[in-house]
Write a protein that holds these residues in place. Structure first.
Motif, PDB file in Angstrom:
ATOM      1  N   THR A 153      -2.819   2.500  -8.321  1.00  0.00           N
ATOM      2  CA  THR A 153      -1.466   3.024  -8.510  1.00  0.00           C
ATOM      3  C   THR A 153      -1.434   4.091  -9.596  1.00  0.00           C
ATOM      4  N   ALA A 200       4.225   6.228  -5.319  1.00  0.00           N
ATOM      5  CA  ALA A 200       4.126   6.441  -6.764  1.00  0.00           C
ATOM      6  C   ALA A 200       3.894   7.905  -7.106  1.00  0.00           C
ATOM      7  N   PRO A 240      -5.643  -2.796  -7.486  1.00  0.00           N
ATOM      8  CA  PRO A 240      -4.394  -2.123  -7.090  1.00  0.00           C
ATOM      9  C   PRO A 240      -3.665  -1.473  -8.262  1.00  0.00           C
ATOM     10  N   SER A 263       0.821  -1.201   0.000  1.00  0.00           N
ATOM     11  CA  SER A 263       0.000   0.000   0.000  1.00  0.00           C
ATOM     12  C   SER A 263       0.861   1.260   0.000  1.00  0.00           C
ATOM     13  N   ARG A 309      -3.021   7.221  -8.247  1.00  0.00           N
ATOM     14  CA  ARG A 309      -2.112   7.869  -7.304  1.00  0.00           C
ATOM     15  C   ARG A 309      -1.006   8.610  -8.059  1.00  0.00           C
ATOM     16  N   THR A 352       2.214   2.233  -3.395  1.00  0.00           N
ATOM     17  CA  THR A 352       1.325   3.049  -4.218  1.00  0.00           C
ATOM     18  C   THR A 352       1.357   4.503  -3.750  1.00  0.00           C
TER      19      THR A 352
END
Length: 467
Positions: A130, A73, A126, A67, A133, A70
């Motif tokens: 990502t 990122a 996910p 987590s 994000r 991400t």
């Protein structure tokens, strides 16, 4: 040392359009507040929500690390955002580019609130998280430098740092809004230890966590309304009228102002390290198990202490602007950064478990003192940065240059700091984390020493700095 631009400002006041000062303040403040709110609301969810909903496996630590990956990122998206939005900010104008940056962040945040979880769409959850994000990072990468230019290029002579402090208030305001919103939700929905035991069936994990993300659309609409009504800055207008814009700002800024990019990056380094130690790392240290080197303080209790300390951050931002206008950017930052260096040396004396205690025996006043001291220094160093970095660059590459310096510093000082701090604390104790901060402060002191004083530069000047 180099001089970025001429210090003569003939007739600039006469060329400044009659735009209400309140509108400029609101346009610069509301945008950064929204951007930082969106940024921090993700950071909070990355610890409390996303490991349970977007990542699988039995190892909670591995899910948390996934987590947090991400979360990181966005820091790699920020320099790219500064290049993209910087290009258009220096080519087509500050106003239109700021609207684009705000929309990029706002749309990404809203879509995160609508995103199905791993249990609904599998591995795509996910992956999309990502990407979104990363898009948040793109938006914030273009927002900060644009908002700073909006404030500084409209500012009165001699009051530029005080004008530039308004977008800086977006950081503490956004932090308070994001963490305060999550705190209220977790209390209202009784989400805590028991909530985690109920797993994904708890209402907070089913739908409650989405509210802060979806609510951001209201603030984005407000930000758009304010910025659409704003005129282009007088500095950019004159550069456009006189044909002084460059075709490729990114290429030009590295050809003519690479020294200023290096200076700006390392001038920001200690500020970033301090902030992410006082927010991301200190939370993990404060609520971590004593057996693992933490203090074992209750999550909500520590979050309240952080929110109280952030008020000092906000209060010191205007003070920073005043000091920079009164005594100069370089002189005031040299003193403040020296104080940050000394603060780093105090970590072991104040926050070592042997001194502060652990669990129910932890001294909350001592912890609050440490947090307020760190956040006070954060406000003092951060407040004038929105004047310092833009002033290093000439008009035709200012958006690009200041954005790149600010956001490359975010990778060096923010993206890796929490991880380094965790490793240092686990191996050598909390005092070593403070030494890491002091080391960053030394680097910033060197950058400041070899940088020019920019208090009297002409923001209308366009040209090539002399290395």
């Amino acid at each position: 040392m180099s001089s970025p631009v001429s210090t003569v400002d003939p007739g600039s006041a006469a060329q400044r359009p009659a735009v209400p000062r309140s509108r400029v303040i609101l346009a610069s403040l509301v945008g950064t507040t929204i951007e930082f709110y969106d940024f921090y609301v993700y950071a909070t969810a990355a610890v409390a929500v996303f490991p349970a909903l977007f990542f699988t496996g039995e190892n909670d630590t591995a899910k948390l690390l996934a987590s947090m990956a991400t979360f990181a990122a966005a820091f790699f998206g920020r320099p790219i955002g500064s290049v993209i939005f910087g290009h258009y900010g220096d080519r087509i104008g500050r106003k239109a580019t700021l609207i684009g940056a705000l929309l990029t962040m706002g749309v990404a945040t809203f879509l995160i609130g609508m995103l199905p979880t791993f249990y609904q769409i599998g591995i795509w959850a996910p992956l999309i998280l990502t990407v979104l994000r990363f898009c948040q990072g793109l938006g914030l990468g273009g927002e900060w430098s644009g908002a700073s230019l909006l404030a500084t290029e409209y500012a009165e002579e001699g009051k530029r740092a005080r004008a530039a402090m308004w977008p800086q208030l977006g950081a503490p305001f956004g932090f308070i809004l994001a963490n305060g919103f999550f705190l209220l939700l977790t209390v209202a929905m009784q989400f805590g230890t028991a909530g985690h035991e109920l797993g994904a069936n708890h209402p907070f994990l089913v739908w409650g966590w989405r509210i802060p993300f979806l609510a951001s659309v209201v603030m984005v609409l407000l930000g758009l309304w304010v910025r659409v009504k704003l005129e282009e800055t007088p500095v950019f207008q004159r550069a456009e009228q006189q044909g002084e814009k460059v075709k490729a700002p990114v290429i030009d800024v590295f050809k003519t102002s690479w020294v200023q990019i290096v200076q700006g990056t390392f001038i920001m380094l200690a500020t970033y390290v301090l902030f992410y130690l006082m927010t991301a790392w200190i939370l993990s240290y404060g609520i971590g198990k004593p057996a693992a080197g933490g203090l074992g303080v209750q999550y909500r209790t520590f979050l309240i202490l952080q929110l109280l300390a952030v008020l000092l951050f906000a209060a010191m931002v205007p003070v920073s602007g005043w000091l920079a206008d009164r005594f100069g950017r370089r002189s005031s930052q040299l003193v403040i950064t020296s104080a940050i260096l000394l603060f780093g040396l105090s970590f072991g004396l104040i926050m070592d478990p042997a001194h502060v205690g652990t669990g129910t025996d932890a001294s909350l006043p001592r912890i609050l003192f440490f947090l307020t001291l760190g956040m006070t220094l954060m406000g003092l160093t951060f407040g004038s940065m929105s004047a310092i970095l833009p002033e290093l660059f000439p008009t035709n590459v200012r958006y690009t240059g200041s954005g790149i310096a600010y956001n490359v510093a975010s990778i060096l000082g923010a993206a890796i700091t929490p991880y380094i701090a965790v490793m240092l604390n686990s191996s050598y104790g909390v005092g070593s984390v403070g030494l890491y901060l002091s080391f960053a402060a030394v680097i910033t002191l060197v950058a400041l020493w070899f940088s020019p004083e920019t208090r009297h530069v002409d923001m209308y000047a366009v040209g090539t700095p002399t290395p």
